[in-house]
Design a protein around this motif. Structure first.
Motif, PDB file in Angstrom:
ATOM      1  N   CYS A 154      -0.287  -6.388 -49.071  1.00 31.50           N
ATOM      2  CA  CYS A 154      -0.496  -7.843 -49.051  1.00 31.50           C
ATOM      3  C   CYS A 154      -1.817  -8.178 -48.356  1.00 31.50           C
ATOM      4  O   CYS A 154      -2.251  -9.326 -48.383  1.00 31.50           O
ATOM      5  N   CYS A 186       6.931  -6.921 -49.957  1.00 28.56           N
ATOM      6  CA  CYS A 186       6.564  -5.935 -50.978  1.00 28.56           C
ATOM      7  C   CYS A 186       7.030  -4.517 -50.644  1.00 28.56           C
ATOM      8  O   CYS A 186       6.728  -3.592 -51.379  1.00 28.56           O
ATOM      9  N   CYS A 212       7.123  -4.084 -45.200  1.00 33.25           N
ATOM     10  CA  CYS A 212       6.804  -5.490 -45.450  1.00 33.25           C
ATOM     11  C   CYS A 212       7.982  -6.157 -46.154  1.00 33.25           C
ATOM     12  O   CYS A 212       8.499  -5.645 -47.144  1.00 33.25           O
ATOM     13  N   CYS A 238       0.110  -5.461 -43.402  1.00 33.87           N
ATOM     14  CA  CYS A 238       0.599  -4.904 -44.673  1.00 33.87           C
ATOM     15  C   CYS A 238      -0.618  -4.551 -45.525  1.00 33.87           C
ATOM     16  O   CYS A 238      -1.373  -5.428 -45.928  1.00 33.87           O
TER      17      CYS A 238
END
Ligand SMILES: [Zn+2]
Ligand SMILES: [Zn+2]
Length: 845
Positions: A184, A201, A198, A181
């Protein structure tokens, strides 16, 4: 509840009810606080974990304390679980209902990053806030056993369990293409990628090749699958797990390449369609292409295609809606082992060269993607499975079918009877499958979709993975495990590996955790050769924290071991687990795998951790999901302040069947508030010494509420309580204290505070929550009339409504007047009458 509602009653009404005592309005704030304190000090929610006679482990999924505070969705889930726990406690069980915080992990760290606080500081803030709210909602929590996953006393054992997994060969490190991701800045497990995004998020996930730690969950694929049939879980979760594990029984089949020694191996679950395999497709990463083993006439074109394809993400390549592209390998022909015909070979990026055999046999008539591809490139489409069994000759069917497929513009992917398949024509597809695999010398093979659990994260806020790598040992081929030279687990005495309090905790984005730049953290001595070695700097996935938390709760006070053997034997497996269905292939799958691994290690005595699991529904507001951007988030605090926890609890449970969720409406809660006010008033106006005249009503309510709560139909249980209250109010001059106490017991799981207050007001000394759940007597539930079955010579001739308890004489008189029966009776002389009270009468002629 306000005083206003009582004051505003018209004077006239008050006068008429002269016998009604003036009732002081209910003060929810004071009462709720008072009982929460008393419950805590009396310990009624703290069963003796070592000696409990009738243990019942009532578990709910612990929250991520990441947001501003407890969400009403959390409260919905917790209340539903608590109602069940209170019900069980009143049924005589020693109910253990723990709570804690799943506070390690990306969820909490992302929140800390958002508000600009250090995760350690934020954890303390969230903890205080969450526990305060969790006290306010009035659950029967066993507070003494609460736990937080970021507490070193807890994660010390999470780390220890990691070392156990390593020692048992279930944890390993390897280079692999993994999900990354970009937002992240960490890798993610397959389970955390939802539709290419993800889970935390919603950023589109990309692929990266990295060396990572994995848990060998695939070793348990078959057991995870077969175990599903032995547990009592919500059906949708069971189905989701089955699909995720994705067992398929297929075959490996060789397609020889003509004029060569080579062959292309394909994996297929539909060997029955092989006569319709009109071309092969290999992925751009296929070894035959990588190693230039094929004699391809248009090599340049193919190379260019591969170059472009490799730039695309796997997600993009696999997307159904994206138009398929490909290039024919000119000059290369494969032989279909069933038809013996040469067929073209294509390279196309909808096939992943490094997954499975990296090649497929394309059957355009019976596979949607192959169909789209064949239509685009004018490839041959030959239908070989006919959905309808009956009909004309095979030839006719084939023609008709082919026409309909081409016209209908879609592949037929179902089963049926074979056509265009030589000796197999007319055979059922399942039967033909086995025979064809044998005939073409295929190898049967079972595959699973499940991949190993990627456990490392390049983040700060998690338990450091307790492993040490020593270069010097690696060079000598030494190590704790033969297959992983250089790697050692951190010795038990050195646990926990404390997460250092560092300033630069932000994710780095350069494939390493922030801990990788903390020298004092990673520089360690090799446990074996004592030379300088390097500590692993990745942390473990949050889902490892939650894979065993339920086992720690009852042993929370144990310092020297993760769990107490006797306690664990007594309380496990968990009797009831309630939580969200969104964890079906994440937490709920990992936790089963983890228990199986520990069971195999002889560390626990159960294989399935949760005997019963129920998924709750989703709470929405105004027809849509609650979200900050829509501005429709319900803050439970506001409602608790205004109406009380009891009213909010009961309202949440009244919204709809618990498994289905409901739509929160501000006006709805007022109805519940009024209902509670009415119980309050009625309880203050009971009459003493009289025998109950409400037996029919109370027993009907007891039966309904008991059945409904047992099946989580809380909304209809509450309705039944409302019906009972109506009956009481209709005959209010006869309502006794015992009548009201039944109503209080039935509503106690929903409104624990007010019912407790009234229970004591009516003279009870012990808590209502440990009082015995009322029982019902069937005799009060019987109808006053019944349908008498009338037989003549054993044959049913009529049914007649009769008052219950009628005598044989009374029945005979009524039956003889019945026209439908008279004719039959007149046909002869009655020799005998058999009468079964409340059931039947039989005239023997
Ligand atoms: Zn993310
Ligand atoms: Zn060493």
């Amino acid at each position: 509840m306000s005083k206003k509602s009582v004051k505003s009653l018209p004077k006239k009404t008050l006068k008429k009810r002269s016998s009604v005592k003036r009732v002081v309005a209910y003060n929810h704030a004071r009462t709720e606080k008072k009982w929460q304190k008393k419950w805590a000090s009396s310990g009624i929610y703290e069963p003796n974990l070592k000696t409990a006679k009738n243990p019942f482990y009532n578990l709910m999924m612990f929250p991520y304390p990441s947001a501003e505070g407890l969400h009403v969705g959390n409260m919905y889930a917790f209340t539903g679980a608590d109602v069940y726990g209170r019900f069980k406690r009143m049924q005589g069980y020693d109910v253990f209902e723990p709570i804690g915080l799943d506070g390690f992990g990306i969820h909490s760290e992302n929140y800390a990053l958002k508000v600009g606080t250090h995760p350690i500081t934020q954890a303390k803030i969230s903890e205080k806030r969450f526990y305060k709210q969790l006290e306010m909602i009035g659950n029967g929590f066993a507070w003494k056993e609460r736990l937080e996953t970021y507490d070193p006393d807890y994660y010390r054992w999470t780390q220890w369990l990691f070392t156990v997994m390593f020692k048992k060969g279930l944890a390993y490190r390897k280079k692999a293409v993994v999900n990354w991701c970009p937002s992240c800045k960490t890798v993610l497990a397959d389970e955390q990628v939802i539709a290419g995004e993800c889970e935390r998020c919603d950023t589109i996930v990309i692929k990266k090749e990295l060396e990572q730690w994995f848990f060998k969950i695939t070793k348990y694929a078959e057991r995870l699958l077969s175990g599903i049939d032995t547990i009592d879980w919500s059906e949708k979760v069971k189905i989701a797990q089955k699909n995720w594990i994705g067992k398929s029984e297929g075959a490996l089949i060789q397609f020889p390449i003509s004029h060569s020694q080579l062959s292309i191996e394909v994996y297929t679950t539909r060997a029955d369609t092989i006569f319709g395999a009109t071309f092969l497709v290999i992925g751009p990463e296929h070894p035959l292409l990588m190693n230039n083993e094929l004699d391809i006439n248009n090599e340049e074109e193919v190379k260019e295609y591969i170059k472009v394809a490799k730039k695309k993400s796997e997600e993009d390549r696999m997307r159904d809606k994206v138009e398929k592209t490909g290039v024919e390998l000119e000059g290369v022909r494969a032989i279909n082992p069933a038809t013996k015909e040469p067929i073209p070979v294509w390279v196309a990026d909808y096939v992943l060269g490094h997954v499975g055999t990296g090649a497929i046999m394309a059957v355009p008539a019976h596979d949607t993607r192959d169909f789209a591809f064949a239509k685009k490139y004018w490839l041959n489409i030959v239908p070989v499975v006919e959905p309808d069994a009956h009909a004309d000759t095979a030839d006719d069917m084939a023609v008709r079918l082919r026409k309909s497929i081409v016209d209908d513009d879609e592949a037929y992917v179902g089963h049926g009877r074979l056509v265009n398949s030589g000796p197999y024509d007319g055979m059922d597809s399942l039967e033909a499958r086995t025979k064809i695999i044998k005939a073409v010398e295929g190898k049967k093979k079972i595959t699973y979709r499940l991949r190993d659990w990627l456990i490392s994260r390049q983040r700060y806020w998690g338990p450091p993975i307790p492993m040490i790598f020593c270069v010097s040992c690696k060079e000598k081929g030494a190590g704790e495990r033969k297959d992983m030279p250089g790697w050692y687990t951190v010795p038990n005495n050195d646990l926990p590996v404390m997460l250092p309090n560092i300033k630069n905790f932000r994710p780095t984005g350069n494939d390493t955790s922030p801990l990788a730049s903390v020298k004092s953290f990673y520089e360690v001595v090799c446990p074996k050769c004592k030379k300088m070695a390097r500590r692993e700097t990745d942390v473990s996935d949050t889902f490892l924290d939650s894979a065993w938390y339920y086992m720690r709760y009852p042993s929370q006070t144990e310092k020297k071991r993760p769990w107490h053997e006797g306690i664990t034997k007594k309380w496990f497996p968990v009797d009831m687990y309630i939580g969200g269905a969104e964890h079906a292939v994440l937490h709920l799958l990992y936790v089963r795998f983890f228990a199986m691994a520990l069971y195999d290690g002889g560390m626990i005595t159960f294989e399935e951790p949760f005997q019963k699991f129920r998924a709750h529904g989703l709470l929405i507001k105004g027809g849509s999901k609650m979200s900050k951007s829509k501005g429709n988030v319900v803050n439970p605090d506001d409602y608790i302040k205004k109406c009380g926890a009891d009213a909010l609890r009961m309202y949440l449970m009244f919204l709809g069947p618990f498994a289905e969720g409901g739509d929160f409406q501000d006006t709805g809660i007022l109805g519940i508030t009024r209902f509670l006010e009415r119980i309050w008033r009625l309880s203050h106006n009971v009459h003493s010494g009289k025998k109950s005249v409400f037996e029919k009503d109370t027993h009907a309510a007891i039966k309904k509420v008991t059945d409904d709560i047992a099946n989580l139909r809380y909304n209809t249980a509450i309705s039944a309580c409302m019906i009972l209250l109506n009956a009481f109010e209709a005959g209010k001059n006869n309502v006794t204290a015992s009548d009201v106490k039944i109503l209080l017991k039935l509503t106690a799981p929903f409104a624990p505070h007010m019912t407790e207050e009234l229970w004591h007001m009516l003279g009870e000394k012990k808590s209502i929550h440990v009082a015995t759940w009322p029982a019902y007597d069937e005799k009060y539930l019987m109808e006053e009339t019944y349908n008498l079955v009338v037989q003549v010579n054993g044959r049913v001739r009529a049914t007649i409504e009769m008052p219950r308890g009628s005598t044989r004489e009374e029945a005979e008189i009524l039956v003889r007047q019945e026209k439908r029966v008279m004719g039959f009776l007149d046909a002869g002389t009655i020799r005998k009458v058999i009468f079964v009270p409340d059931k039947l009468i039989n005239f023997v002629l």
